[in-house]
Design a protein around this motif. Structure first.
Motif, PDB file in Angstrom:
ATOM      1  N   LYS A 291     -44.521  32.383 -42.854  1.00  0.00           N
ATOM      2  CA  LYS A 291     -44.307  31.839 -44.047  1.00  0.00           C
ATOM      3  C   LYS A 291     -45.122  31.884 -45.072  1.00  0.00           C
ATOM      4  O   LYS A 291     -46.344  32.440 -44.895  1.00  0.00           O
ATOM      5  N   ILE A 292     -44.566  32.022 -46.228  1.00  0.00           N
ATOM      6  CA  ILE A 292     -45.532  32.319 -47.460  1.00  0.00           C
ATOM      7  C   ILE A 292     -45.697  31.324 -48.320  1.00  0.00           C
ATOM      8  O   ILE A 292     -46.220  31.390 -49.460  1.00  0.00           O
ATOM      9  N   THR A 293     -45.618  30.024 -47.858  1.00  0.00           N
ATOM     10  CA  THR A 293     -45.941  28.692 -48.625  1.00  0.00           C
ATOM     11  C   THR A 293     -46.479  27.654 -47.731  1.00  0.00           C
ATOM     12  O   THR A 293     -45.976  27.824 -46.588  1.00  0.00           O
ATOM     13  N   SER A 294     -47.054  26.727 -48.130  1.00  0.00           N
ATOM     14  CA  SER A 294     -47.245  25.512 -47.259  1.00  0.00           C
ATOM     15  C   SER A 294     -46.617  24.419 -47.915  1.00  0.00           C
ATOM     16  O   SER A 294     -47.074  23.206 -47.475  1.00  0.00           O
ATOM     17  N   ALA A 295     -45.716  24.660 -48.599  1.00  0.00           N
ATOM     18  CA  ALA A 295     -44.980  23.267 -49.274  1.00  0.00           C
ATOM     19  C   ALA A 295     -44.103  22.727 -48.403  1.00  0.00           C
ATOM     20  O   ALA A 295     -43.742  22.894 -47.179  1.00  0.00           O
TER      21      ALA A 295
ATOM     22  N   ALA B 242     -41.311  26.791 -54.636  1.00  0.00           N
ATOM     23  CA  ALA B 242     -41.559  26.600 -53.490  1.00  0.00           C
ATOM     24  C   ALA B 242     -43.140  26.582 -53.393  1.00  0.00           C
ATOM     25  O   ALA B 242     -43.950  26.919 -52.399  1.00  0.00           O
ATOM     26  N   ALA B 243     -43.804  27.417 -54.375  1.00  0.00           N
ATOM     27  CA  ALA B 243     -45.265  27.499 -54.684  1.00  0.00           C
ATOM     28  C   ALA B 243     -45.856  28.645 -53.922  1.00  0.00           C
ATOM     29  O   ALA B 243     -46.952  28.724 -53.357  1.00  0.00           O
ATOM     30  N   ALA B 244     -44.833  29.434 -53.655  1.00  0.00           N
ATOM     31  CA  ALA B 244     -45.083  30.779 -52.972  1.00  0.00           C
ATOM     32  C   ALA B 244     -45.744  31.803 -54.006  1.00  0.00           C
ATOM     33  O   ALA B 244     -45.587  31.723 -55.375  1.00  0.00           O
ATOM     34  N   SER B 245     -46.813  32.385 -53.730  1.00  0.00           N
ATOM     35  CA  SER B 245     -47.426  33.560 -54.593  1.00  0.00           C
ATOM     36  C   SER B 245     -46.485  34.491 -54.810  1.00  0.00           C
ATOM     37  O   SER B 245     -45.500  34.925 -54.213  1.00  0.00           O
ATOM     38  N   PRO B 246     -46.237  34.894 -56.180  1.00  0.00           N
ATOM     39  CA  PRO B 246     -45.289  35.920 -56.701  1.00  0.00           C
ATOM     40  C   PRO B 246     -45.210  37.288 -56.054  1.00  0.00           C
ATOM     41  O   PRO B 246     -44.195  37.791 -55.760  1.00  0.00           O
TER      42      PRO B 246
END
Length: 466
Positions: free
Chosen positions: A17-21, A63-67
């Motif tokens: 995963k690339i986000t903790s949303a 989703a608050a993932a970094s660009p």
């Protein structure tokens, strides 16, 4: 493609995963991302490749993932998708172009028509479309077959709907359910399905569906809409300019060669079931999609190109021209894979798996419904297939090969649901048949919906007995 294992799903592992949303934010991100794609395609008429690229960035952002992680996921998905199906699409395009330019398609058409009575003509047209549509992209098939439909209707004094609807049904069913078309190929790659099993089940379902949505539905469409072939669109067949044409048997054998090789591999896997056996190792190579299509393309250069009197230079030119139109298709399919991988990497697959555990809905119906929603929104069957396959991929982790193949077909069936004004195919049919929007909805759109629903019914029935 990267796939989530059963252990990862069970443990909720977030290594990929690339986000903790949370689930709510992820759900909103999916809706916003898909909405962005829909608006870009429908309102601003942006090319689907750009729309999918921008939609993936929007998805990751909400989703608050970094660009940088979003871009990495999208790029990885794009590259893996193109590497998985790009060569197959190119080889299919070469075979399709050879079939069209050599007059092989016309040879199939003329041979069947010459041996068919008036009452059997709708059945002949669905057969022609099914055979010719095997190696052709849907848009290429329409451009190739609709002029033939207009010729048959005009010269034989046939009702355009009785002839046209079966041809369209044959093409559409092949496009949505049977590889090597881009949508099914991408879904097979995404869900890690067995191509041979999917092909066999796809053909099994395609036959009755094409009959129901083609010759049978054509009787009703003929009552609802009465149109005559537009005079300016009835062409002279290009094959008449050729000095010779390929023989019917050779043309048919060339078209069916990749299908036969892939089915032979699937049967060998079932009957022999020994990876170390020599015959199975040979068939694993010969029956692989790339080798099967490569063999058909090379054979087609002789059985189609040389038989039509093409020299080496003419064959080379035909092959070169066949690759130009697929650039857009490759980019769309690749971007769809990038969007799918972004969905997977932000954890949407895990979210759907958690929610679906509490639902009484089957994975097959869920895949169909998701594909229907994306199809209605974007108008693209290929985008709908790839995106829906990515969303339901985790559900296929513990499925048998048969049920994974059925999931591919359920997604493919959903991707055909109710073609309307945001679908290029809708406008192609409208203009070629000389219909207005209302008439096109009552015939083409209803036919597409019938294909989608009846296909789902057969998929669900097969899931009960296989």
């Amino acid at each position: 493609m990267r796939h989530l294992s059963v252990e990862m799903l069970a443990a909720g592992d977030s290594a990929e995963k690339i986000t903790s949303a949370g689930d709510l934010q992820l759900g909103i991100a999916v809706l916003v991302g898909i909405a962005a794609i829909v608006l870009l395609i429908t309102k601003w008429r942006l090319h689907a490749f750009l729309a999918l690229t921008i939609g993936s960035l929007v998805l990751g952002s909400v989703a608050a993932a970094s660009p940088d992680k979003t871009i990495e996921s999208f790029t990885a998905g794009l590259g893996e998708t193109v590497s998985g199906v790009g060569v197959l699409i190119a080889l299919g395009a070469i075979l399709g172009k050879l079939l069209a330019d050599s007059g092989g398609a016309d040879q199939i058409v003329d041979t069947i028509i010459a041996r068919t009575g008036k009452r059997a003509m709708p059945w002949a047209m669905v057969l022609i479309a099914g055979i010719v549509g095997l190696p052709l992209f849907f848009e290429v098939g329409i451009v190739l077959l609709i002029p033939v439909v207009l010729l048959v209707a005009k010269r034989g004094q046939y009702s355009l709907m009785r002839i046209g609807i079966p041809a369209l049904a044959g093409l559409s069913v092949m496009h949505g359910l049977v590889p090597p078309h881009p949508g099914p190929l991408a879904a097979i790659d995404s869900l890690d399905a067995d191509l041979g099993v999917t092909l066999a089940l796809g053909v099994l379902i395609a036959i009755p569906v094409a009959v129901i949505a083609g010759p049978l539905f054509a009787r009703f469409a003929d009552r609802w809409v009465d149109v005559t072939p537009p005079e300016g669109l009835v062409p002279q067949r290009p094959s008449e300019e050729l000095k010779s044409r390929p023989r019917f048997a050779a043309t048919l054998a060339t078209v069916l060669l990749p299908v036969v090789l892939m089915l032979a591999k699937a049967l060998t896997d079932v009957i022999v079931d020994n990876p170390d056996a020599g015959v199975q190792r040979v068939m694993d190579v010969v029956g692989s999609p790339m080798i099967a299509l490569l063999a058909a393309a090379v054979v087609g250069m002789f059985t189609l190109g040389r038989a039509a009197g093409f020299g080496t230079q003419r064959v080379a030119t035909t092959v070169e021209k066949s690759l130009v139109p697929i650039a857009g298709i490759l980019l769309i399919v690749g971007a769809g894979g990038g969007f799918k991988q972004t969905l997977v990497d932000i954890g949407v697959g895990d979210m759907i798996l958690r929610f679906s555990e509490d639902w009484s809905i089957s994975a097959l119906l869920l895949g169909w419904l998701i594909a229907v929603g994306i199809r209605l929104a974007t108008g693209s069957a290929t985008v709908a297939t790839i995106s829906a396959a990515g969303l339901v991929a985790p559900l296929a982790a513990d499925m048998s090969s048969t049920h994974t193949a059925l999931l591919v077909l359920a997604v493919g069936a959903g991707s055909l649901f109710f073609s309307h004004v945001n679908d290029a195919g809708f406008w192609l049919v409208k203009e070629y048949f000389g219909m207005d929007v209302g008439q096109t909805v009552k015939t083409w759109s209803v036919m597409e919906t019938l294909i989608s629903v009846v296909s789902l019914v057969f998929v669900l029935l097969l899931s009960l007995v296989l």
